[in-house]
Design an enzyme around this catalytic site. Sequence first.
Site, short mmCIF file in Angstrom:
data_model
loop_
_atom_site.label_atom_id
_atom_site.label_comp_id
_atom_site.label_asym_id
_atom_site.label_seq_id
_atom_site.Cartn_x
_atom_site.Cartn_y
_atom_site.Cartn_z
N HIS A 145 0.72 -1.20 -0.18
CA HIS A 145 0.07 -0.03 0.02
C HIS A 145 0.83 1.38 0.12
CE1 HIS A 145 -0.10 0.59 4.63
NE2 HIS A 145 1.07 0.34 4.60
N CYS A 180 6.40 6.17 4.15
CA CYS A 180 5.14 5.22 3.82
C CYS A 180 4.39 6.03 2.75
CB CYS A 180 4.22 5.19 5.01
SG CYS A 180 5.00 4.53 6.33
N HIS A 199 4.89 0.47 -0.35
CA HIS A 199 5.81 -0.41 0.49
C HIS A 199 4.56 -1.69 0.88
CE1 HIS A 199 3.88 2.22 3.50
NE2 HIS A 199 3.86 1.02 4.18
N HIS A 210 3.51 -5.07 3.96
CA HIS A 210 3.28 -5.90 5.25
C HIS A 210 2.83 -7.32 4.95
CE1 HIS A 210 4.10 -1.84 7.08
NE2 HIS A 210 2.92 -1.39 6.27
N ASP A 243 -4.88 -10.53 -0.36
CA ASP A 243 -3.64 -11.33 -0.50
C ASP A 243 -2.73 -11.03 -1.68
OD1 ASP A 243 -1.60 -12.73 0.70
OD2 ASP A 243 -2.01 -14.26 -0.24
N HIS A 244 -1.70 -10.66 -1.61
CA HIS A 244 -0.62 -10.21 -2.62
C HIS A 244 -1.31 -9.37 -3.62
CE1 HIS A 244 1.49 -13.67 -0.98
NE2 HIS A 244 2.47 -13.47 -2.16
N GLU A 260 -0.52 -4.77 11.86
CA GLU A 260 0.32 -4.10 10.75
C GLU A 260 1.70 -4.66 10.82
OE1 GLU A 260 0.18 0.08 8.63
OE2 GLU A 260 1.82 0.23 10.34
#
Length: 272
Positions: A151, A170, A176, A178, A216-217, A260
């Site tokens: 994100h 950020c 970037h 997580h 996801d991904h 996070e």
Amino acid sequence: MRVHIRRRVRFSAAHSYENIPDDVFQSGAGIGLARRSVHGHNFTVDLSCSGQLDARTGMVVNIADVDRVLKGLLMPLHESFLERDHPAVAWGIPSTENLAVWIWRACEGRIPGARLERVRVWEDDFLWSDYMGDSGNTVYVTRAYEFAAAHRLHSPALSEEENCRIFGKCNNPNGHGHNYGLEVTVRGQVDPRSGLACRIGEIDAVVNECVVDRFDHRHLNLDLPEFAELNPTSENIAVVIWNLLRPRLGDQLHRVCVRETERNYFEYYGEE
């Protein structure tokens, strides 16, 4: 001055849900359980209690008293088969829900000067139950999930300079990522025939369909319409996930928690 304390005890045991009636499984109430599959867990139990701070000792209660009660109850279960070696434990159906209620009732009134606040039973890092003494046997069951996503923290309501100043690295235009943790807590009354407060298989199916498979991904800003104009902070992610799950899970949905990093957790309980 009331202070809350917690004591943790672990024990390892096998169980199988072999005492759940066949018709309960056939009705679908046992979704997510393996009927006669003997398996085991490293159970973890947290007992929380509270009391008035003693000005002389500086303690609420002697932790050794809490330890004595918990270990006296749970250590006989260590390295045993719960249903067969201890058939009376958790009324013969040692789900995390039943274990939490059983431990509460066995400990209540046995710790001098303390009031029980919560019993939490983990069977692993991805499933645990909380009981707070509700007379209707309402238990809070939490299921944990993970998804990996990228994100960029960038708000369309702010200028480029403000976004850069507030979000720092950020706000990197390339984003970037997580390994997010997600905890979904549902509440319900324990069914005495199944020992369950929810259908965990159905919860898994809803969360995977609505959240994990979609998030996801993915790059949240670019791939999910929910964040096309919404800054994907973890606070906003928690609210979006709640709004995705609420129509499917209804009033049983109690809490959404987004992890996070190992130091940052964000919880949402719906509109208050």
